[in-house]
Design a protein around this motif. Structure first.
Motif, PDB file in Angstrom:
ATOM      1  N   PRO A  46      40.950 -24.251  91.546  1.00 42.51           N
ATOM      2  CA  PRO A  46      39.510 -24.252  91.814  1.00 42.51           C
ATOM      3  C   PRO A  46      38.746 -25.504  91.391  1.00 42.51           C
ATOM      4  O   PRO A  46      37.538 -25.568  91.578  1.00 42.51           O
ATOM      5  N   TRP A  47      39.386 -26.484  90.801  1.00 46.72           N
ATOM      6  CA  TRP A  47      38.656 -27.651  90.322  1.00 46.72           C
ATOM      7  C   TRP A  47      38.833 -28.842  91.254  1.00 46.72           C
ATOM      8  O   TRP A  47      39.789 -28.911  92.016  1.00 46.72           O
ATOM      9  N   VAL A  48      37.906 -29.782  91.132  1.00 45.65           N
ATOM     10  CA  VAL A  48      38.016 -31.043  91.861  1.00 45.65           C
ATOM     11  C   VAL A  48      38.912 -31.948  91.025  1.00 45.65           C
ATOM     12  O   VAL A  48      38.624 -32.209  89.858  1.00 45.65           O
ATOM     13  N   SER A  49      39.998 -32.401  91.601  1.00 41.61           N
ATOM     14  CA  SER A  49      40.968 -33.196  90.857  1.00 41.61           C
ATOM     15  C   SER A  49      40.411 -34.562  90.492  1.00 41.61           C
ATOM     16  O   SER A  49      39.680 -35.172  91.268  1.00 41.61           O
ATOM     17  N   ALA A  50      40.767 -34.996  89.306  1.00 42.48           N
ATOM     18  CA  ALA A  50      40.459 -36.349  88.849  1.00 42.48           C
ATOM     19  C   ALA A  50      41.671 -37.212  89.185  1.00 42.48           C
ATOM     20  O   ALA A  50      42.739 -36.693  89.519  1.00 42.48           O
ATOM     21  N   GLY A  51      41.558 -38.509  89.084  1.00 44.97           N
ATOM     22  CA  GLY A  51      42.708 -39.376  89.332  1.00 44.97           C
ATOM     23  C   GLY A  51      43.862 -39.027  88.412  1.00 44.97           C
ATOM     24  O   GLY A  51      44.979 -38.794  88.831  1.00 44.97           O
ATOM     25  N   ARG A  52      43.579 -38.962  87.114  1.00 49.15           N
ATOM     26  CA  ARG A  52      44.583 -38.569  86.111  1.00 49.15           C
ATOM     27  C   ARG A  52      43.952 -37.500  85.245  1.00 49.15           C
ATOM     28  O   ARG A  52      42.833 -37.659  84.783  1.00 49.15           O
ATOM     29  N   GLU A  53      44.681 -36.410  85.027  1.00 49.18           N
ATOM     30  CA  GLU A  53      44.153 -35.292  84.252  1.00 49.18           C
ATOM     31  C   GLU A  53      45.288 -34.541  83.574  1.00 49.18           C
ATOM     32  O   GLU A  53      46.460 -34.742  83.903  1.00 49.18           O
ATOM     33  N   VAL A  54      44.922 -33.696  82.638  1.00 49.78           N
ATOM     34  CA  VAL A  54      45.880 -32.857  81.927  1.00 49.78           C
ATOM     35  C   VAL A  54      45.574 -31.408  82.289  1.00 49.78           C
ATOM     36  O   VAL A  54      44.422 -30.983  82.240  1.00 49.78           O
ATOM     37  N   VAL A  55      46.609 -30.660  82.647  1.00 44.36           N
ATOM     38  CA  VAL A  55      46.465 -29.237  82.962  1.00 44.36           C
ATOM     39  C   VAL A  55      47.266 -28.461  81.919  1.00 44.36           C
ATOM     40  O   VAL A  55      48.457 -28.724  81.730  1.00 44.36           O
ATOM     41  N   VAL A  56      46.605 -27.543  81.243  1.00 42.87           N
ATOM     42  CA  VAL A  56      47.256 -26.710  80.230  1.00 42.87           C
ATOM     43  C   VAL A  56      47.326 -25.289  80.765  1.00 42.87           C
ATOM     44  O   VAL A  56      46.305 -24.679  81.060  1.00 42.87           O
ATOM     45  N   VAL A  57      48.539 -24.773  80.911  1.00 47.19           N
ATOM     46  CA  VAL A  57      48.745 -23.400  81.366  1.00 47.19           C
ATOM     47  C   VAL A  57      49.223 -22.614  80.146  1.00 47.19           C
ATOM     48  O   VAL A  57      50.250 -22.934  79.555  1.00 47.19           O
ATOM     49  N   TYR A  58      48.451 -21.584  79.763  1.00 49.92           N
ATOM     50  CA  TYR A  58      48.764 -20.850  78.542  1.00 49.92           C
ATOM     51  C   TYR A  58      48.508 -19.364  78.747  1.00 49.92           C
ATOM     52  O   TYR A  58      47.939 -18.955  79.754  1.00 49.92           O
ATOM     53  N   THR A  59      48.955 -18.578  77.769  1.00 48.74           N
ATOM     54  CA  THR A  59      48.728 -17.133  77.795  1.00 48.74           C
ATOM     55  C   THR A  59      48.196 -16.691  76.437  1.00 48.74           C
ATOM     56  O   THR A  59      48.142 -17.473  75.485  1.00 48.74           O
ATOM     57  N   HIS A  60      47.899 -15.414  76.350  1.00 50.01           N
ATOM     58  CA  HIS A  60      47.370 -14.838  75.114  1.00 50.01           C
ATOM     59  C   HIS A  60      48.387 -14.852  73.970  1.00 50.01           C
ATOM     60  O   HIS A  60      48.016 -14.827  72.815  1.00 50.01           O
ATOM     61  N   ASP A  61      49.662 -14.894  74.282  1.00 50.36           N
ATOM     62  CA  ASP A  61      50.675 -14.792  73.227  1.00 50.36           C
ATOM     63  C   ASP A  61      51.309 -16.126  72.850  1.00 50.36           C
ATOM     64  O   ASP A  61      52.413 -16.166  72.333  1.00 50.36           O
ATOM     65  N   CYS A  62      50.588 -17.217  73.055  1.00 53.33           N
ATOM     66  CA  CYS A  62      51.104 -18.548  72.705  1.00 53.33           C
ATOM     67  C   CYS A  62      50.964 -18.861  71.218  1.00 53.33           C
ATOM     68  O   CYS A  62      51.491 -19.856  70.746  1.00 53.33           O
ATOM     69  N   GLY A  63      50.233 -18.053  70.483  1.00 54.26           N
ATOM     70  CA  GLY A  63      50.010 -18.345  69.078  1.00 54.26           C
ATOM     71  C   GLY A  63      48.879 -19.348  68.918  1.00 54.26           C
ATOM     72  O   GLY A  63      48.072 -19.555  69.820  1.00 54.26           O
ATOM     73  N   ASP A  64      48.832 -19.989  67.769  1.00 58.11           N
ATOM     74  CA  ASP A  64      47.765 -20.939  67.459  1.00 58.11           C
ATOM     75  C   ASP A  64      48.028 -22.267  68.164  1.00 58.11           C
ATOM     76  O   ASP A  64      48.981 -22.960  67.844  1.00 58.11           O
ATOM     77  N   LEU A  65      47.188 -22.596  69.112  1.00 61.59           N
ATOM     78  CA  LEU A  65      47.328 -23.848  69.856  1.00 61.59           C
ATOM     79  C   LEU A  65      46.313 -24.895  69.406  1.00 61.59           C
ATOM     80  O   LEU A  65      46.086 -25.880  70.106  1.00 61.59           O
ATOM     81  N   GLY A  66      45.720 -24.685  68.237  1.00 65.27           N
ATOM     82  CA  GLY A  66      44.676 -25.585  67.751  1.00 65.27           C
ATOM     83  C   GLY A  66      45.079 -27.052  67.733  1.00 65.27           C
ATOM     84  O   GLY A  66      44.340 -27.916  68.201  1.00 65.27           O
ATOM     85  N   GLU A  67      46.239 -27.345  67.187  1.00 67.30           N
ATOM     86  CA  GLU A  67      46.713 -28.740  67.104  1.00 67.30           C
ATOM     87  C   GLU A  67      46.936 -29.326  68.496  1.00 67.30           C
ATOM     88  O   GLU A  67      46.626 -30.481  68.761  1.00 67.30           O
ATOM     89  N   LEU A  68      47.483 -28.532  69.389  1.00 63.57           N
ATOM     90  CA  LEU A  68      47.730 -28.994  70.754  1.00 63.57           C
ATOM     91  C   LEU A  68      46.414 -29.280  71.459  1.00 63.57           C
ATOM     92  O   LEU A  68      46.237 -30.329  72.064  1.00 63.57           O
ATOM     93  N   TRP A  69      45.462 -28.332  71.386  1.00 62.70           N
ATOM     94  CA  TRP A  69      44.171 -28.545  72.028  1.00 62.70           C
ATOM     95  C   TRP A  69      43.488 -29.789  71.460  1.00 62.70           C
ATOM     96  O   TRP A  69      42.904 -30.573  72.206  1.00 62.70           O
TER      97      TRP A  69
END
Length: 139
Positions: A46-69
């Motif tokens: 649903p988004w307008v793509s940028a030239g270069r971008e990061v896509v993060v696909v995650y779920t509720h059971d990934c644990g703490d993603l604070g450092e990654l985010w």
């Protein structure tokens, strides 16, 4: 000059602000089970793509993603959050996560094998992919 200390070996690097090089190092770490194919176009989204971008696909059971985010948001690239598999889990930093059946179809069309999955995308095509756990260190 700022940033020179981090140019040597990766030991001791801090991910408070992840320059593009650090992000590429994170994403370049190969893990078994990654099935996302490099060079493939992203499935419909649903988004307008940028030239270069990061896509993060995650779920509720990934644990703490604070450092990654933190690392991804500090990269300077647009970050797209995709909350797959039907359990609503917010994304940090004011990001609005794409959720619901469309997000899950997107994840499955990419053949994500392990959540979280981080994709570096260039002009709508997967340039690099990383799947699995993130401990907040570049090793």
């Amino acid at each position: 000059m700022r940033g020179r200390a981090g140019r040597g070996m990766m030991g001791g690097m801090i991910l408070r602000r992840a320059p593009l090089l650090s992000l590429l190092l994170i994403l370049g770490a190969p893990l078994a089970g990654a099935r996302v194919r490099l060079g493939e176009p992203l499935p419909a989204h649903p988004w307008v793509s940028a030239g270069r971008e990061v896509v993060v696909v995650y779920t509720h059971d990934c644990g703490d993603l604070g450092e990654l985010w933190t690392a991804l948001l500090g990269s300077g690239l647009p970050v797209r959050a995709v909350n797959a598999e039907g359990v609503t889990t917010p994304a940090p930093g004011g990001l609005k996560a794409w959720q619901g059946e469309g997000a899950t179809r997107f994840s499955r069309a990419l053949r994500v094998g392990t959540y979280p999955a981080v994709l570096l995308v260039q002009d709508g095509r997967v340039l690099n992919a990383w799947e699995g756990t993130f401990a907040g260190q570049l090793e």
